[in-house]
Design a protein around this motif. Structure first.
Motif, mmCIF file in Angstrom:
data_model
loop_
_atom_site.group_PDB
_atom_site.id
_atom_site.type_symbol
_atom_site.label_atom_id
_atom_site.label_comp_id
_atom_site.label_asym_id
_atom_site.label_seq_id
_atom_site.Cartn_x
_atom_site.Cartn_y
_atom_site.Cartn_z
ATOM 1 N N ASP C 191 -2.391 52.558 -10.869
ATOM 2 C CA ASP C 191 -3.315 51.497 -10.458
ATOM 3 C C ASP C 191 -4.255 51.989 -9.350
ATOM 4 N N TYR C 250 -3.358 50.886 0.495
ATOM 5 C CA TYR C 250 -2.025 51.419 0.216
ATOM 6 C C TYR C 250 -2.129 52.604 -0.734
ATOM 7 N N TYR C 251 -3.029 52.494 -1.700
ATOM 8 C CA TYR C 251 -3.158 53.577 -2.666
ATOM 9 C C TYR C 251 -3.522 54.892 -1.979
ATOM 10 N N ASN C 349 3.133 40.964 -5.477
ATOM 11 C CA ASN C 349 1.951 41.839 -5.621
ATOM 12 C C ASN C 349 1.420 42.407 -4.314
ATOM 13 N N MET C 351 2.090 44.448 -0.344
ATOM 14 C CA MET C 351 2.933 45.438 0.317
ATOM 15 C C MET C 351 3.025 45.085 1.802
ATOM 16 N N TYR C 374 -2.629 43.097 -0.292
ATOM 17 C CA TYR C 374 -2.631 43.711 -1.615
ATOM 18 C C TYR C 374 -2.879 45.219 -1.458
ATOM 19 N N PRO C 375 -2.346 46.006 -2.380
ATOM 20 C CA PRO C 375 -2.440 47.466 -2.192
ATOM 21 C C PRO C 375 -3.872 48.008 -2.209
#
Lengths: 390, 390, 390, 390
Positions: C191, C250-251, C349, C351, C374-375
């Protein structure tokens, strides 16, 4: 054996051209394998002629036989085994996709022409008790095939919990609908409520209420309670109130659980309970370990599923949503290379499901198996089982 | 003849069920006919088995024969004639759609296995002169079939104009690309430039430049000038610089015209010129009235197309974009009922094209015929011809 | 005191009208409170005149004073305390939003006119060791205010782990960029890679590389390593290679961790480490518990942050992404009514982030605090700290 | 005068920096002027401080005075005149945009605090006759300012036609709604019907029906026929059934015309009729050439508007949709350079409106003026007038 080698080589030359073309088309998501056709535009592709498909199948079979007969097999064995298990996933996905395509067709064509079993009496809903404390989950690395995401086996800390002896049924879910479940935001996660509103969700996927103007499906002459029918691979059928509800999203499972005063189990709770239950069974005499449904989950016989002390329908009826986000187990290491893309890179934004469904190949079902989907998805055959604190 | 009647009736009963189902699926846009499957979701539909298709065709043929043999035919005759002409449009649309589906496939499969004619010398670009003043266009209502949008015949006022003796060729269009045509906003209408930017347009649809990593199409071993190839119904081929450019949008046609210092003709100019040209020909001896291309436009022989005094390739090579928005002729009256939805309701936001293309059934081509598409569309076989003030 | 009561009542009448209007506009997401203006269309609202805003503020202050002076306060006290902590969250969100709005402006206006401290020498990256086993995390319910999502306090099972003594710096993150981090799918969650591709992500939010044609920001006369500048609330500044990287998703945090051979800590690891570290400090003499940055995180002095045995910059520099999805603690029960919508319904959904940032009110920072996003989000001031197995 | 020159230069230096920044932000769509802020993201921009705005205005005024006092003015004069007329368009657009922003606010704030005139008796709907044949339309190039799209003056061929003596009123449009106009696809163009369905259109923009739960607008204590109210720049008011309907799209105008058995006039018909009508008036004694509405169109007095032989409310009440797509007049040549982008590049996909509205500066209204909007747009103050064949 120069001649054989030659013919092999000549076969390989033709096949190489074939494989180069199909390799581009068939790469679903492996970044390491190279460029690929955009996923969202796959539906636009014309199908190859049947003769090409058969030739390609022949090519794959021949090449695999050569490989396995040759010296390279030892090295390739782990990859071949992984491939076979991956193919089992495709078997299930094919049926899920066919169901989705046929279910989107207003004529509701049947994939298999099998008369459904009529509704059976559903087992009473009961809860089995499980003690907390330190437990072990995950697959022991004992040589049996497992996917990397099931490892390593590790300790988890649980508190006492109770797990329902069978999944929630269509009849029970219908009560949630009748009670206005889809129009009460208080039952829903915020993202779930947004999903309900944006997509105008009012019922599980494949449920349809009799409407005069619409063309009738193949099996639609009768309908179930409240005029509800359900599309299945054997055509549209009256909704069976005793069968497990399926094709619901995580959001729906979670909302139902909250509405009913329960919660969903964690994946660790599910696995601990499943192992304890299996330990008490004799696989020789217990024929009901796997779901009894053909193409579609059905209610299990009250004697085997849902007694107050024994868990029923844990395997092979519906995939069961758990409350666990799909994450790496402590100490998890993905494999190297393209195979490493198989599981680890999906460990975000998805929820774990356990148990297998009526479309899962029997050999593909085990207590440590971790399936995963986005919380809004429901074209997989997913239901759920309630839990609560002990 | 009770028996025949009976068998008719029994046939009709089965067929009625069939027709009810297909009627829902096959209603493309007729609001007056009732509900219909959402157009954007048609691609999701599974295809009926071949046997069902053949049975349905048999049903339609039988029912039509019965109707035409019976008393009702007189009343139905206008509708049957309209249906036949509508079916001719489908013949062309089917080829356009097949081309689009195959052209979206990276393997570029060929629909027809025909060796293409090599490039021929293109006729020199010249302009024929036409005098302004009052002219008449539109179809005379003399009993010959025409669509309602071609009527009524009416006077138009034109000023002197000049019309190119042939359409713009691939080779000429390539000069526009090489001159940076797709990156110079000054050549483009505002909506056209937005379309170019949003869709990253850099060439006509179906043009492809040789790229090493991509799988090769069926005919791709050679390529045309600058490494360009073009997908056709006979597979991917080297771009023929002498053939008319096709599968361009109105925006591209208009931008090219501006870049070259010309403009597109109005539909009235086109029709007046076409009629004048036809008047000077002898249909008995002039075999070149229709395009010579099979599945794909090709350069016409210099002797017939593009002499300095005669117009060439007016019919049957490429649909030619005109500068005229698709509007009602003065005094236009749409037919009553569902048939009235056929043309009139599309008279907004679209541009008129004239002439027919290599996929158009020959009997479907005439000087007064008004085709229409949105300015961004290009899956139809559309090219263009330059004009300027006289 | 009838007079006072009267004036109260008359005040209340005017205010009621005001409150009715603003109540509709200011309901951000509470389904239980009633209908509300669509969130995505809030930006379209014209602002009320300043006098109305001041009057409304006066109304709120008066009403709160009356409430707190009256008998009802005892009952309302928990809600007032919750409101004050909620308001602290708004203080931070306002600064985040102002930063986002100003940072989207090509002129890069400064919110605060403060000269930034120059780059300081960054502490060497080291890892502190922590022992696994059973630990307790979560807030003890001892009367101190906490949000419901921090409870109940509960045992967690950890294995030995190591935690970096400071967050990853801009300079270190720049190495990831230079090594092609944003173009190597192998580093990314699926994702995350899709997010990178769809949004053309090549750097943290607010980073900008000097480009000739663009208008210059307020502080842009200089730039940092590689020509990089960073937008801050004090204007655009040369990128400081020693400050913690921030405004990453986050990604990005996860991809960097994988690229560097580490992982992100779980929230339990983070909290256990934070508590252990706090226990060794003397709050009287240790002035460096909170971040030293004003409006923006800066490198902490090497003496206090990042020695090989002590953790630095745990609180108040950047929110730190953890590897933990935001879920309910075992035994978690949301409050009843609208307040119950505060935290629980977002437990999907997203983190968890820990620690607080340079925009967080100091009284709002504690070891058990669970922030969540959200990430893909990065308009919050989020960075990260590396971890690995012990 | 070296000193003055110096101060000019120094002023110019500061101003140049200012202008460079604003030049980027204020370039709305001129490709020839260079890069610009994305239009859809303009709403995200923070506003400059008032002092900066005033300073910028001062800069522009000073620079213009210098330019006009200097030698360069002669050369710049045509551009300055164009700029003044362009500014008049902005005056109207500002009011349209303010209306749109305020009208999107559920509190419906008023821009101007003016008590509306009560409903007046509407003139009876009648049709005036006009003879066909060759007419001239377009602006004569006699030195008076016109936009390039009004030229060249040219002959048009018309057939006899009739034009309504006043625009369609709110009361008449209400009949269309009551007759199910918005739910009968037969009245609508295909794109119009799709627009109605996709956007759930059931009434003109700014019409609102009294609903209990919604916050009330400033003027909402009363309502018009059927409980209808209309948002205006003077707040929300009871719908006036005698005033011209406005803020309707072309699709709505066209659907109403079809429903009522009429059609919309072409722009040539409108202009020919307007010129004929003007020729019979004495501008000295005829005070009613322009609309009498302030901020909003109102019904004209029966004596001046809508007698059976004279046209009323042709100018300054509502822009009137015509059936003419916005295209170039024969022989049209756009100006060179950036000014050439002003009109020509929009000549696609839009429809012509004529006459001016209650927000148009009076000096901006003339018979040859061509306004243009997309057929779905309705935030401009657009109504319509019926026509039919003579």
């Amino acid at each position: 054996m120069a001649r054989a080698k030659e013919s092999d080589a000549s076969l390989t030359r033709d096949e190489a051209a074939l494989a180069a073309r199909f390799g581009y088309l068939f790469n679903s998501y492996y970044e390491a394998v190279g460029p690929r056709h955009a996923r969202a535009r796959r539906g636009d592709l014309s199908r190859p002629p049947v003769a090409d498909i058969v030739a390609y199948r022949h090519h794959v079979d021949s090449a695999m036989r050569r490989l396995m007969a040759g010296n390279g097999c030892g090295r390739a064995a782990p990859l071949i085994e992984l491939g076979l298990h991956h193919e089992q996933q495709h078997q299930e996905l094919l049926l899920m996709d066919i169901k989705h395509v046929f279910g989107s067709n207003p004529l509701a064509p049947a994939y298999a022409d099998v008369a459904p079993a009529g509704p059976a009496p559903a087992a009473r809903l009961a809860f089995a008790d499980f003690a907390g404390g330190l437990h072990e989950i995950g697959a022991a690395e004992d040589g049996t095939f497992v996917f990397d995401n099931e490892t390593p086996r590790h300790a988890v800390l649980l508190t006492d919990f109770r797990l329902a002896t069978r999944p929630v049924t269509n009849g029970e879910y219908l009560e949630f609908i009748r009670d206005g479940g889809y129009s009460q935001p208080a039952h829903w996660l915020a993202d779930g409520w947004a999903w309900v509103q944006a997509n105008d969700i009012t019922q599980p996927l494949y449920w349809r209420r009799e409407e005069p103007g619409q063309p009738a499906g193949v099996w639609s002459s009768q309908s179930g309670p409240g005029g509800w029918r359900e599309f299945t691979l054997t055509g549209e059928r009256p909704l069976d109130p005793t069968a497990p509800v399926c094709h619901v999203s995580y959001y729906e499972a979670d909302a139902y659980a909250r509405w009913s005063g329960h919660r969903l189990p964690s994946e660790a709770e599910w696995e601990v309970a499943a192992i304890a239950d299996l330990a008490e069974r004799d696989p020789e005499t217990d024929a009901n370990l796997l779901g009894s449904g053909l193409w579609h989950p059905v209610a299990a016989a009250p004697s085997t599923a849902g007694s107050s002390s024994r868990l029923g329908q844990m395997f092979g009826d519906v995939w069961e949503w758990t409350a666990s986000p799909y994450s790496a187990y402590p100490g998890y290491r993905p494999s190297a290379g393209a195979v490493g893309e198989y599981n680890g890179k999906f460990m975000i934004n998805q929820m774990v499901l356990r148990g297998g469904c009526a479309l899962t190949p029997p050999g593909h079902v085990r207590a440590s198996y971790r399936n995963f989907f986005y919380p809004h998805q429901r074209w997989q055959m997913a239901g759920f089982r309630l839990a609560c604190d002990g």
